[in-house]
Design a protein around this motif. Sequence first.
Motif, PDB file in Angstrom:
ATOM      1  N   LYS A 174     -14.838   3.189  49.162  1.00 38.45           N
ATOM      2  CA  LYS A 174     -13.697   2.445  48.600  1.00 38.45           C
ATOM      3  C   LYS A 174     -13.503   2.860  47.160  1.00 38.45           C
ATOM      4  CE  LYS A 174     -13.049  -1.423  51.622  1.00 38.45           C
ATOM      5  NZ  LYS A 174     -13.359  -2.711  51.910  1.00 38.45           N
ATOM      6  N   PHE A 177      -8.335   1.872  44.267  1.00 40.46           N
ATOM      7  CA  PHE A 177      -6.821   1.825  44.960  1.00 40.46           C
ATOM      8  C   PHE A 177      -6.813   1.772  46.252  1.00 40.46           C
ATOM      9  CE2 PHE A 177      -6.025   1.848  40.393  1.00 40.46           C
ATOM     10  CZ  PHE A 177      -4.808   1.284  40.500  1.00 40.46           C
ATOM     11  N   PHE A 197      -3.925   5.398  48.343  1.00 41.01           N
ATOM     12  CA  PHE A 197      -3.668   4.750  46.885  1.00 41.01           C
ATOM     13  C   PHE A 197      -2.217   3.693  47.157  1.00 41.01           C
ATOM     14  CE2 PHE A 197      -5.753   8.217  45.218  1.00 41.01           C
ATOM     15  CZ  PHE A 197      -6.461   7.834  44.304  1.00 41.01           C
ATOM     16  N   VAL A 257     -14.408  18.980  42.375  1.00 38.59           N
ATOM     17  CA  VAL A 257     -13.942  18.739  43.724  1.00 38.59           C
ATOM     18  C   VAL A 257     -12.434  19.088  43.717  1.00 38.59           C
ATOM     19  CG1 VAL A 257     -12.930  16.434  43.330  1.00 38.59           C
ATOM     20  CG2 VAL A 257     -14.096  17.170  45.549  1.00 38.59           C
ATOM     21  N   GLU A 276     -11.386  17.876  48.998  1.00 40.75           N
ATOM     22  CA  GLU A 276     -12.466  18.365  49.442  1.00 40.75           C
ATOM     23  C   GLU A 276     -13.745  17.474  49.887  1.00 40.75           C
ATOM     24  OE1 GLU A 276     -16.046  21.584  47.664  1.00 40.75           O
ATOM     25  OE2 GLU A 276     -14.309  20.792  46.381  1.00 40.75           O
ATOM     26  N   LEU A 331     -20.754  14.248  43.183  1.00 45.28           N
ATOM     27  CA  LEU A 331     -20.834  14.393  44.742  1.00 45.28           C
ATOM     28  C   LEU A 331     -21.572  15.727  45.044  1.00 45.28           C
ATOM     29  CD1 LEU A 331     -17.758  12.563  46.265  1.00 45.28           C
ATOM     30  CD2 LEU A 331     -19.742  11.510  45.257  1.00 45.28           C
ATOM     31  N   ASP A 342     -13.283  12.463  40.271  1.00 49.02           N
ATOM     32  CA  ASP A 342     -12.685  11.390  39.463  1.00 49.02           C
ATOM     33  C   ASP A 342     -12.085  11.900  38.057  1.00 49.02           C
ATOM     34  OD1 ASP A 342     -12.438   9.289  41.032  1.00 49.02           O
ATOM     35  OD2 ASP A 342     -13.862   7.830  39.966  1.00 49.02           O
TER      36      ASP A 342
HETATM   37  N1  LIG Z   1     -14.508  13.884  48.134  1.00 50.20           N
HETATM   38  C1  LIG Z   1     -15.240  13.161  48.316  1.00 50.20           C
HETATM   39  N2  LIG Z   1     -16.191  13.488  49.509  1.00 50.20           N
HETATM   40  C2  LIG Z   1     -16.888  12.398  50.322  1.00 50.20           C
HETATM   41  N3  LIG Z   1     -16.982  11.367  49.796  1.00 50.20           N
HETATM   42  C3  LIG Z   1     -16.121  10.559  48.868  1.00 50.20           C
HETATM   43  C4  LIG Z   1     -15.200  11.716  48.319  1.00 50.20           C
HETATM   44  N4  LIG Z   1     -14.650  10.905  47.301  1.00 50.20           N
HETATM   45  C5  LIG Z   1     -14.807   9.861  47.483  1.00 50.20           C
HETATM   46  N5  LIG Z   1     -15.987   9.458  48.156  1.00 50.20           N
HETATM   47  C6  LIG Z   1     -16.566   8.337  48.513  1.00 50.20           C
HETATM   48  O1  LIG Z   1     -15.928   7.214  48.450  1.00 50.20           O
HETATM   49  C7  LIG Z   1     -16.421   6.451  47.309  1.00 50.20           C
HETATM   50  C8  LIG Z   1     -15.224   5.946  46.449  1.00 50.20           C
HETATM   51  O2  LIG Z   1     -14.609   6.988  45.851  1.00 50.20           O
HETATM   52  P1  LIG Z   1     -14.211   7.038  44.369  1.00 50.20           P
HETATM   53  O3  LIG Z   1     -15.763   7.233  43.622  1.00 50.20           O
HETATM   54  O4  LIG Z   1     -13.213   8.024  44.284  1.00 50.20           O
HETATM   55  O5  LIG Z   1     -13.748   5.673  43.869  1.00 50.20           O
HETATM   56  P2  LIG Z   1     -13.602   5.093  42.424  1.00 50.20           P
HETATM   57  O6  LIG Z   1     -14.098   5.811  41.523  1.00 50.20           O
HETATM   58  O7  LIG Z   1     -13.465   3.690  42.628  1.00 50.20           O
HETATM   59  O8  LIG Z   1     -11.905   5.745  42.507  1.00 50.20           O
HETATM   60  P3  LIG Z   1     -11.027   5.488  41.679  1.00 50.20           P
HETATM   61  O9  LIG Z   1     -10.798   7.065  41.221  1.00 50.20           O
HETATM   62  O10 LIG Z   1      -9.932   5.136  42.343  1.00 50.20           O
HETATM   63  O11 LIG Z   1     -11.413   4.651  40.502  1.00 50.20           O
HETATM   64  C9  LIG Z   1     -17.388   7.225  46.746  1.00 50.20           C
HETATM   65  O12 LIG Z   1     -18.562   6.526  45.969  1.00 50.20           O
HETATM   66  C10 LIG Z   1     -17.803   8.171  47.882  1.00 50.20           C
HETATM   67  O13 LIG Z   1     -18.930   7.693  48.516  1.00 50.20           O
END
Ligand SMILES: Nc1ncnc2c1ncn2[C@@H]1O[C@H](COP(=O)(O)OP(=O)(O)OP(=O)(O)O)[C@@H](O)[C@H]1O
Length: 859
Positions: A174, A177, A197, A257, A276, A331, A342
């Motif tokens: 999650k 957004f 989003f 990524v 990716e 990651l 991010d």
């Molecule tokens: N490219 C990816 N591949 C695999 N898992 C992903 C990927 N992107 C996100 N995730 C998973 O989704 C979770 C949440 O994504 P993300 O880290 O982008 O959230 P966030 O940092 O809260 O997002 P935002 O950029 O909206 O602040 C990550 O901790 C990861 O487990």
Amino acid sequence: MDSGHPLAEQQSTADAVTVSDTTIQTNNNHATAAPPAPPITFDDGFLPLDGSTTTTLSFESGIHPALTTTEIASANADTADQLAKQLANQQTTVLTETLSSFTSNRSSIYNGTSNSNNNNLLSTFSSTTSSASRRSSMQLSKVEVRETLDASLTENADGFQQLKQYILIKEIGKGAFGKVHLAQDENTNIRYAVKEFSKSKLRKKDKANLFKLGPRGRGRGRRGPEAPNPLTSESSPLDLIRGEVAILKKLHHRNIVKLYEVLDVSAEDSMYMVFEYCEKGVLMPVSLTEKYENVFSDAECRDVFQQIILGIEYLHEHDIIHRDIKPDNLLRSGDGTVKIVDFGVSEMFNKKGDDLTKKSAGSPAFMAPELCRHDHGEVSGRATDVWSMGVTLYCMRYGTLPYVSESILEMHRVIREEDYQIPNEEMEDPRFVALIHKLLEKDPVKRITIEQLRVDPWITNNDREPLISKDENTANAVTEVTEEDLRSAVQKISSLATVIKAIARLKRGIKSPASRPISATAVLQSFESTISDRMQDADEDTTPTTTSSITLSTANTAAVTTGTTSVAESKKISLEGSMNDVSLQGGTKPVDSEQKPEEKAAEEEPQGYQMCDFETGICYWVPAKKSPDATTTSTPAPEPAVTASAADVVAPADIVKEDAVREDAKVEKKEESDKEEVREKEVTLAPPVEITTTAPIEDNETTTTTTTTTTTTTTTTTTTTTNMTESKKDEAETDAEQEGYQVCDFATGMCYWVPAKKAKVDSDQSTGAPTVVEKTKKEEATKDAVPVVAAAVPSSPASGLDPGRVTEEASSGAKTPVSGSGSGSPNGRSPTPSPGSLNPGPRLIGKLSRDRLAMFENS
Ligand SMILES: Nc1ncnc2c1ncn2[C@@H]1O[C@H](COP(=O)(O)OP(=O)(O)OP(=O)(O)O)[C@@H](O)[C@H]1O
């Protein structure tokens, strides 16, 4: 990933998909039996339309429940046809889009019976012929469109959805957004991470994002043409990210990524970013309290850190400062390659609602000391990234953070003032210890640079493991972003998705989107809509000149958002959540010390002030703005009105999730009906407002930020400044007290008159002087004892809010938990200001015309 195309990695990724007993079978209308080997013709750009075909997609056992043959195609051809007709009438792009999908689906039909080489071939074929497809789009008959719809119906009655060729398999995370889905390309079987989003949230936060990005606006990757002005009638929220996305799509680096696509479902609130897929997930978990035992060895640390250096070097080379390096944002792909995530785009989206999504555990712990003060000015973004890399390396090696504290404030102090310990230092490689010291150097000027890291003895293991050269690392430079790149940055897939979803809903009997899981940030929206409700009610119930403060009491907020959550409970939850929930980011506009002088000059801004969003902990540099009336002089920038540093922030309450989700469902439903109501009623107290934007956005926009942090919810209300209508100008001129300007909130359609008069304080209303509240030593000393945070709003006339009042409310919040009083009457309807209240704040004067509102909503 070096090729920048998933096909390069297809074999390995496809191998990860194992055959199981659960399959998707996608039949076309006439599917009756397994097809013969598909004949492939390349001359006309299409796969042959030879009827009976079946494709079988396989998923890992346990991932995908049993998926049955899609009945929709055969059962609802008529309905689909009708819907397609309606949509085709609305959008001229429908044929192109459906054709494109048609082409890809045709190829997918054959994929099931072809080997992976054929998958490659077909996929390549499909993509290379897309332009041919577009050229031929006008030759498509309606029948072909219908067949496309049939072939694309991969969202089945069980609710599995498909976006273009991406089948959304399961939720894997999650984000702030929305959900992150594991998706699979039906053509290639390649997996992707698809991030969802909400556009409405993006729309609401666009101003904050602009502030966050500094004077460059939407262009951290600013080499391309500027994205369109979001205030012009042709623009949409997506325009805000178009430039950034166009650039990010061009970044090709093994350790970054890859962003492949951004899909806009234009008829709905969602947009999707296709990334990716990094199947090994985050580098490591980081906890404020617990040590991670499975720490990296010296060699592993070196390997991972070298990759981080290369990725960051590449980003910095393209003037992209990450600002949030931490293990959570690192990651690993299937083969263990480190992927930085991010960057750029994620930050475009305001991180609202983090409390109920992902815990950014320890984010403040990664902040550089120069950012750990509320009054920091411009800082070097590159140096802050290097600090965060140092903290990350420390975590990898020792499983703990170098600086830990129970409150953010204290964390900041410790980071600024204290030294960290290196466990068993005497046992450690002295080169490593030396490197940590150079990375965690408090003075950003003395801190090691990426350039120096390249030749560091520990990093290179005394030249035994050198990094690839900088030239090599940054060779794959981003090419100039063209207008075409901007245009194609975000793809619209409205028609197809809408048809698919509509039909699927028909089949499932789903009537309301309210039954879907909803992001808990709807709680915030509830608060915002409550504000507008109150203003509307006040206006309708009393007189057209009823004034109301947009600053609602915090207790009211709690009542609105949590229903049963008491203030005390909320406070407790807030405190508990304070460290985990707040993802503090890199503060104000970072300055790249290595920037070219002309770039710096171009970015030079007049004085301004700092404004902090106390929910996200993000501070923005708000340059002194010109008056909304372009003919007047610029508003003198007030001194920072921040009465408490970001560190003082009590995080948004970690509301019990179930409650919040339940509330969300209600809220979303209510929002829907509220929106309808606004559209239907159109009871305007002033003539419909015509929006005319004559000045560039940087000169013309104003953000009103209301921050209410005492208990459960912080809200940022963004309004958009428009020019005054002539009538309003007249009104303003005849009434000195009423000097001000009009702002419209496109989210609610409400327009307000914001008096420009100076802020007043209860005890000293006569002065009329803006009150900038300084944090006294006494306050410093006591603030920890009072778990109520002083909200800070710049004393800008533009804000229409009074810092004195906000501060006073906040500071008195602990003593006087307001419950339906203060800013609202007992019935909670008429937010009449209390006697001696300050600048009364925005006064509702009307609503946007139906057309104007619809235009913004649709955009
Ligand atoms: N490219 C990816 N591949 C695999 N898992 C992903 C990927 N992107 C996100 N995730 C998973 O989704 C979770 C949440 O994504 P993300 O880290 O982008 O959230 P966030 O940092 O809260 O997002 P935002 O950029 O909206 O602040 C990550 O901790 C990861 O487990």
